[in-house]
Design a protein around this motif. Structure first.
Motif, PDB file in Angstrom:
ATOM      1  N   ILE A  75       0.845  -1.203   0.000  1.00  0.00           N
ATOM      2  CA  ILE A  75       0.000   0.000   0.000  1.00  0.00           C
ATOM      3  C   ILE A  75       0.877   1.248   0.000  1.00  0.00           C
ATOM      4  O   ILE A  75       0.617   2.213  -0.733  1.00  0.00           O
ATOM      5  CB  ILE A  75      -0.942  -0.001   1.227  1.00  0.00           C
ATOM      6  CG1 ILE A  75      -1.908  -1.182   1.150  1.00  0.00           C
ATOM      7  CG2 ILE A  75      -1.710   1.311   1.315  1.00  0.00           C
ATOM      8  CD1 ILE A  75      -2.625  -1.472   2.469  1.00  0.00           C
ATOM      9  N   HIS A  76       1.913   1.218   0.833  1.00  0.00           N
ATOM     10  CA  HIS A  76       2.856   2.348   0.900  1.00  0.00           C
ATOM     11  C   HIS A  76       3.406   2.682  -0.488  1.00  0.00           C
ATOM     12  O   HIS A  76       3.372   3.836  -0.926  1.00  0.00           O
ATOM     13  CB  HIS A  76       3.992   1.994   1.871  1.00  0.00           C
ATOM     14  CG  HIS A  76       5.063   3.032   1.980  1.00  0.00           C
ATOM     15  ND1 HIS A  76       5.284   3.758   3.126  1.00  0.00           N
ATOM     16  CD2 HIS A  76       5.988   3.466   1.076  1.00  0.00           C
ATOM     17  CE1 HIS A  76       6.291   4.598   2.906  1.00  0.00           C
ATOM     18  NE2 HIS A  76       6.743   4.437   1.682  1.00  0.00           N
ATOM     19  N   GLU A  77       3.866   1.659  -1.183  1.00  0.00           N
ATOM     20  CA  GLU A  77       4.453   1.905  -2.505  1.00  0.00           C
ATOM     21  C   GLU A  77       3.393   2.410  -3.488  1.00  0.00           C
ATOM     22  O   GLU A  77       3.659   3.309  -4.290  1.00  0.00           O
ATOM     23  CB  GLU A  77       5.140   0.645  -3.038  1.00  0.00           C
ATOM     24  CG  GLU A  77       6.266   0.099  -2.147  1.00  0.00           C
ATOM     25  CD  GLU A  77       7.289   1.136  -1.733  1.00  0.00           C
ATOM     26  OE1 GLU A  77       7.560   2.073  -2.510  1.00  0.00           O
ATOM     27  OE2 GLU A  77       7.835   1.021  -0.619  1.00  0.00           O
ATOM     28  N   LEU A  79       0.764   4.185  -2.748  1.00  0.00           N
ATOM     29  CA  LEU A  79       0.437   5.580  -2.413  1.00  0.00           C
ATOM     30  C   LEU A  79       1.449   6.552  -3.003  1.00  0.00           C
ATOM     31  O   LEU A  79       1.109   7.701  -3.316  1.00  0.00           O
ATOM     32  CB  LEU A  79       0.344   5.756  -0.886  1.00  0.00           C
ATOM     33  CG  LEU A  79      -0.896   5.148  -0.234  1.00  0.00           C
ATOM     34  CD1 LEU A  79      -0.773   5.212   1.292  1.00  0.00           C
ATOM     35  CD2 LEU A  79      -2.167   5.879  -0.680  1.00  0.00           C
ATOM     36  N   HIS A  80       2.687   6.112  -3.185  1.00  0.00           N
ATOM     37  CA  HIS A  80       3.682   6.978  -3.827  1.00  0.00           C
ATOM     38  C   HIS A  80       3.196   7.454  -5.197  1.00  0.00           C
ATOM     39  O   HIS A  80       3.534   8.556  -5.633  1.00  0.00           O
ATOM     40  CB  HIS A  80       5.021   6.250  -3.993  1.00  0.00           C
ATOM     41  CG  HIS A  80       5.939   6.418  -2.821  1.00  0.00           C
ATOM     42  ND1 HIS A  80       6.454   7.650  -2.451  1.00  0.00           N
ATOM     43  CD2 HIS A  80       6.428   5.525  -1.926  1.00  0.00           C
ATOM     44  CE1 HIS A  80       7.221   7.499  -1.396  1.00  0.00           C
ATOM     45  NE2 HIS A  80       7.220   6.215  -1.034  1.00  0.00           N
ATOM     46  N   ILE A  81       2.391   6.618  -5.866  1.00  0.00           N
ATOM     47  CA  ILE A  81       1.894   6.999  -7.191  1.00  0.00           C
ATOM     48  C   ILE A  81       0.979   8.223  -7.080  1.00  0.00           C
ATOM     49  O   ILE A  81       1.035   9.134  -7.913  1.00  0.00           O
ATOM     50  CB  ILE A  81       1.161   5.811  -7.849  1.00  0.00           C
ATOM     51  CG1 ILE A  81       2.154   4.673  -8.106  1.00  0.00           C
ATOM     52  CG2 ILE A  81       0.472   6.240  -9.134  1.00  0.00           C
ATOM     53  CD1 ILE A  81       1.507   3.379  -8.566  1.00  0.00           C
ATOM     54  N   GLU A  94       6.945  13.328   3.190  1.00  0.00           N
ATOM     55  CA  GLU A  94       6.129  12.478   2.325  1.00  0.00           C
ATOM     56  C   GLU A  94       6.151  11.032   2.834  1.00  0.00           C
ATOM     57  O   GLU A  94       5.107  10.373   2.907  1.00  0.00           O
ATOM     58  CB  GLU A  94       6.662  12.537   0.891  1.00  0.00           C
ATOM     59  CG  GLU A  94       5.872  11.658  -0.070  1.00  0.00           C
ATOM     60  CD  GLU A  94       6.434  11.683  -1.495  1.00  0.00           C
ATOM     61  OE1 GLU A  94       6.907  12.751  -1.917  1.00  0.00           O
ATOM     62  OE2 GLU A  94       6.396  10.639  -2.149  1.00  0.00           O
ATOM     63  N   GLU A  95       7.330  10.547   3.197  1.00  0.00           N
ATOM     64  CA  GLU A  95       7.439   9.185   3.733  1.00  0.00           C
ATOM     65  C   GLU A  95       6.568   9.017   4.975  1.00  0.00           C
ATOM     66  O   GLU A  95       5.886   8.011   5.141  1.00  0.00           O
ATOM     67  CB  GLU A  95       8.894   8.866   4.082  1.00  0.00           C
ATOM     68  CG  GLU A  95       9.732   8.451   2.899  1.00  0.00           C
ATOM     69  CD  GLU A  95       9.203   7.202   2.203  1.00  0.00           C
ATOM     70  OE1 GLU A  95       9.098   6.154   2.853  1.00  0.00           O
ATOM     71  OE2 GLU A  95       8.872   7.292   1.012  1.00  0.00           O
ATOM     72  N   GLN A  96       6.585  10.019   5.862  1.00  0.00           N
ATOM     73  CA  GLN A  96       5.815   9.921   7.106  1.00  0.00           C
ATOM     74  C   GLN A  96       4.323   9.941   6.812  1.00  0.00           C
ATOM     75  O   GLN A  96       3.548   9.197   7.410  1.00  0.00           O
ATOM     76  CB  GLN A  96       6.208  11.051   8.067  1.00  0.00           C
ATOM     77  CG  GLN A  96       7.588  10.817   8.667  1.00  0.00           C
ATOM     78  CD  GLN A  96       8.104  11.983   9.476  1.00  0.00           C
ATOM     79  OE1 GLN A  96       7.644  13.110   9.331  1.00  0.00           O
ATOM     80  NE2 GLN A  96       9.084  11.719  10.320  1.00  0.00           N
TER      81      GLN A  96
HETATM   82 ZN   LIG Z   1       8.222   5.391   0.594  1.00  0.00          ZN
END
Ligand SMILES: [Zn+2]
Length: 115
Positions: A75-77, A79-81, A94-96
């Motif tokens: 999911i994390h990856e 969401l980067h999109i 952004e990471e947080q």
């Molecule tokens: Zn990340």
């Protein structure tokens, strides 16, 4: 977890996150196939193509502070999109934000439970 289950998870979360117009692949990887992290993604914003790598369970990165959650990592990856149009450069804020969102989302509706 195997590649087939990962593909199912990817499909489900791609739809949940409103990314059905993207061509996304996800691959289970060993430590030597990726950097020292749980997951990584590369994308092409204009062609709407993305490639995700997630670690095989049991192969935590050396600095891991918490147990590996493959679904939250996927999911994390993904969401980067959604964040990609705002900023091409990764940063801590952004990471947080993405960590908080992926944790919340997986807790709302986890699909995969390891037997
Ligand atoms: Zn990340």
């Amino acid at each position: 977890m195997n590649q087939e289950k990962l593909n199912e998870l990817l499909h489900a979360w791609q739809l949940r996150l409103g990314l059905r117009d993207w061509d996304i692949s996800a691959k289970l990887c060993h430590a030597y196939e990726m950097s020292n992290c749980w997951g990584e993604i590369s994308w092409n914003l204009h062609e709407k193509i993305a490639d995700i790598k997630v670690r095989y369970p049991g192969e935590s990165p050396s600095h891991a502070m918490r147990p590996y959650d493959l679904e939250a990592t996927l999911i994390h990856e993904l969401l980067h999109i959604h964040f990609a149009p705002f900023d091409e450069v990764n940063n801590l804020a952004e990471e947080q934000a993405i960590n908080a969102l992926s944790k919340a989302l997986v807790n709302l509706g986890r699909i995969y439970v390891e037997n």
